[in-house]
Design a protein around this motif. Structure first.
Motif, mmCIF file in Angstrom:
data_model
loop_
_atom_site.group_PDB
_atom_site.id
_atom_site.type_symbol
_atom_site.label_atom_id
_atom_site.label_comp_id
_atom_site.label_asym_id
_atom_site.label_seq_id
_atom_site.Cartn_x
_atom_site.Cartn_y
_atom_site.Cartn_z
ATOM 1 N N THR A 1 -1.944 6.893 -6.846
ATOM 2 C CA THR A 1 -2.059 5.759 -7.778
ATOM 3 C C THR A 1 -3.166 4.847 -7.240
ATOM 4 O O THR A 1 -3.686 5.081 -6.148
ATOM 5 C CB THR A 1 -0.748 4.942 -7.838
ATOM 6 N N PRO A 2 -3.506 3.792 -7.998
ATOM 7 C CA PRO A 2 -4.516 2.862 -7.456
ATOM 8 C C PRO A 2 -4.084 2.199 -6.142
ATOM 9 O O PRO A 2 -4.919 1.678 -5.407
ATOM 10 C CB PRO A 2 -4.647 1.817 -8.573
ATOM 11 N N LYS A 3 -2.788 2.227 -5.835
ATOM 12 C CA LYS A 3 -2.307 1.603 -4.594
ATOM 13 C C LYS A 3 -2.328 2.557 -3.401
ATOM 14 O O LYS A 3 -2.052 2.160 -2.274
ATOM 15 C CB LYS A 3 -0.880 1.097 -4.788
ATOM 16 N N THR A 4 -2.590 3.829 -3.648
ATOM 17 C CA THR A 4 -2.548 4.798 -2.554
ATOM 18 C C THR A 4 -3.653 4.495 -1.551
ATOM 19 O O THR A 4 -4.809 4.284 -1.922
ATOM 20 C CB THR A 4 -2.708 6.236 -3.094
ATOM 21 N N LYS A 5 -3.274 4.484 -0.277
ATOM 22 C CA LYS A 5 -4.246 4.180 0.778
ATOM 23 C C LYS A 5 -4.496 5.392 1.669
ATOM 24 O O LYS A 5 -5.574 5.534 2.238
ATOM 25 C CB LYS A 5 -3.675 3.034 1.634
ATOM 26 N N TYR B 1 -10.605 10.154 -4.216
ATOM 27 C CA TYR B 1 -9.876 8.907 -4.491
ATOM 28 C C TYR B 1 -10.091 7.847 -3.407
ATOM 29 O O TYR B 1 -9.420 6.826 -3.409
ATOM 30 C CB TYR B 1 -8.380 9.201 -4.651
ATOM 31 N N ASN B 2 -11.000 8.115 -2.492
ATOM 32 C CA ASN B 2 -11.321 7.152 -1.442
ATOM 33 C C ASN B 2 -10.093 6.788 -0.592
ATOM 34 O O ASN B 2 -9.735 5.620 -0.445
ATOM 35 C CB ASN B 2 -11.932 5.890 -2.100
ATOM 36 N N ASP C 1 0.848 -1.202 0.000
ATOM 37 C CA ASP C 1 0.000 0.000 0.000
ATOM 38 C C ASP C 1 0.882 1.250 0.000
ATOM 39 O O ASP C 1 1.918 1.281 0.663
ATOM 40 C CB ASP C 1 -0.891 0.049 1.257
#
Lengths: 379, 379
Positions: free
Chosen positions: A120-124, A148-149, A75
């Motif tokens: 990015t899609p991996k950002t938490k 981006y949730n 993550d």
């Protein structure tokens, strides 16, 4: 070397020992007793935090946050490179990849405008650090989190009693805006307990689990409230709660919060008034304050034009028995992370690493002493 | 409910507040100051530990150990199921799989003879828990560690001032034998600081890194010793060190260690003498001591023949204002772990969960009070 004027001197309000005595003689010195609850209730009420849990350090509060948002290996977490190692370590311990943002040109805080392109899609999560107690632009950061949730964890280590006014005109305490926030009561902070910290839990989805993780992964708190008939191991967790003697110390500080803040603000203003003309002439920046932020007078820093100028000022002060200190080394260039960093240049971070200088700041400083410091710098 | 005789009462030697005052007024209240160093040096010297680092809890010391042996997701760690959640959580936080061993028939400690068949190529460590301060068979455990190249982390939470005599006839302090060991100074222990703990580092390969992990992943300690010219982020880490006020409290306890231990041993012997005939008649087991172990009088427990007998004794004592308490619930059956456990039955663990009862044990108990307790139980 001992300094005539140290960089920091822990301030005692006078009742610390009394309350520690009281905790000791009531026979409850492990965590989560009377003083822990007094401190937590006071801070929640005063600053509008959702739920407060004292911890043994701000580091531990950040680690609780990393567990709560369920960080998994790989993550990504976005944070400034110009910060304390704990901001990053708390997430590294859960296997996260740290994506470092650069600082603002006008302030060591994270450049909010640079965040979106790091997502990015991996950002938490995003971890804004309110450097020197000065707010990051939380409207912007919270809107990115919504879009981006992502989770927002405020690193409010230096930010007790500081505020942010958003576009809606409402003034909110730092630490009350993100889903979670971490505070420090280390002896170098405005309000202290030696080592110590607090997690503020603002998003209700985390409140029940925060209490469990804090109590070593058990539902002990629910048991003592009579909500379950026995308590046991229900989750991962650690021992995040401090001794009552630490909380007792902290309570004496909190009772004097207004006095402490007033005094520090006075010191800060003396510094600013003394130095502003000289700084302008010497091309040294004094700390600015964005319109949305307040100043909690945690720190008085200057930003020199280069490293040699900073070194010269440190040396000059040292010769007069005054300790002024630089601050963070860029984390993206650290021995631990330089090979893990994605290689982006972060010029502002490096600039603050080389050029930022913190001047002595503590309650018991006198105006005379501050004038001695500023006159020494300017001569 | 308030009890005439509580289960535990933290004992104050009298100098705790004095030393806390001293720490506070010298102005150094964050971690690793004078009192931290006094405590560490005393314990290292007295018990022959390799290196001592105070921590905010035993939990934190175990977490340091898990980081030091570099636990990776999927690594297996063997430990008893009859233990505190922190023994397991420290390794769970690093992604380990816990392989629970059953307890001995004659003692709640881990059945050493069951360990070897639990070892697989994924096993990384064995964590013997010295229950009630009574040594596990460390020769056997260390020889397994040698044979299979495993690390041994002693959970010595209850085991201060207790010893093991191996086949070589040498008497060694518990916590000095494994590669690493964790102690607790929680208010329920013999020696207390509210919340608190210590990591003993016996294997030299871990000493330098232990100090770094303790100092938030920085080489700050080496910097202050002049070994490096600046300090920075070199590893993962956390803020494991307690406030100096906690260490100051602990120092007052350590100065009185012999007195505390003597008094507790007296209490323990009174219990044992009072109860032995009755226990025999009622088919209740009193704690036995393997030939290789000493008794640090941390705890006086009895093992009832079944749950209903234990419940009856608890109730009888409660009616007389005396609090006796059971101890751990089997971790392999816990809500958190039962689906992760490999399904083996651990009958001894369940037996101790149901049948073990701890009687009041603290310094200020009097012989009269102990006789009141035992007479109440026996009537």
């Amino acid at each position: 070397m001992s300094y005539q004027i140290p960089f920091n001197k822990p301030y005692l309000t006078g009742k610390e020992a009394h309350y520690m005595y009281d905790a000791v003689y009531t026979g409850k010195i492990s965590g989560n007793g009377k003083y822990t609850q007094l401190c937590q209730a006071f801070l929640k009420e005063r600053y509008g935090f959702g739920k407060c849990l004292l911890t043994t350090s701000c580091t531990d509060a950040l680690e609780m946050a990393a567990i709560l948002i369920n960080i998994q290996p790989g993550d990504e977490v976005i944070m400034p490179s110009y910060t304390f190692v704990s901001t990053a370590n708390a997430f590294i311990l859960r296997g996260a990849v740290i994506v470092f943002a650069d600082s603002r040109k006008d302030h060591p805080g994270m450049d909010e405008s640079s965040i979106e392109k790091l997502i990015t899609p991996k950002t938490k999560a995003i971890v804004p650090v309110h450097y020197a107690g000065v707010a990051c632009d939380m409207d912007l950061i919270m809107s990115l989190a919504d879009k981006y949730n992502l989770f927002v964890i405020e690193d409010a280590a230096q930010a007790i009693d500081s505020f942010y006014t958003g576009k809606d005109g409402k003034k909110k305490a730092l630490g009350s805006i993100g889903h979670l926030a971490a505070f420090s009561f280390h002896e170098t902070k405005n309000i202290i307990s030696g080592e110590g910290g607090m997690l503020a839990v603002n998003d209700p989805q985390f409140m029940a689990r925060a209490e469990i993780i804090w109590e070593k992964g058990t539902n002990r708190s629910a048991f003592f409230r009579g909500e379950v008939d026995k308590y046991g191991w229900v989750d991962m967790g650690s021992s995040f709660l401090p001794s009552e003697i630490v909380a007792a110390f902290l309570w004496a500080q909190l009772e004097n919060l207004d006095d402490i803040q007033k005094k520090r603000a006075e010191h800060w203003n003396v510094y600013h008034n003394q130095l502003k003309e000289w700084a302008n002439k010497e091309k040294i920046s004094l700390p600015g304050l964005p319109g949305f932020a307040t100043n909690n007078a945690h720190m008085f820093f200057i930003v020199c034009s280069d490293l040699s100028q900073r070194t010269a000022i440190i040396d000059k002060l040292k010769q007069s028995g005054i300790l002024a200190v630089f601050h963070y080394l860029s984390l993206h260039n650290s021995p631990f992370y330089k090979d893990k960093h994605d290689g982006r240049e972060l010029p502002q971070t490096d600039h603050y690493s080389d050029c930022l200088l913190r001047l002595p700041m503590y309650y018991e400083l006198t105006t005379k002493q501050i004038e001695l410091i500023t006159n020494t710098m300017m001569k």
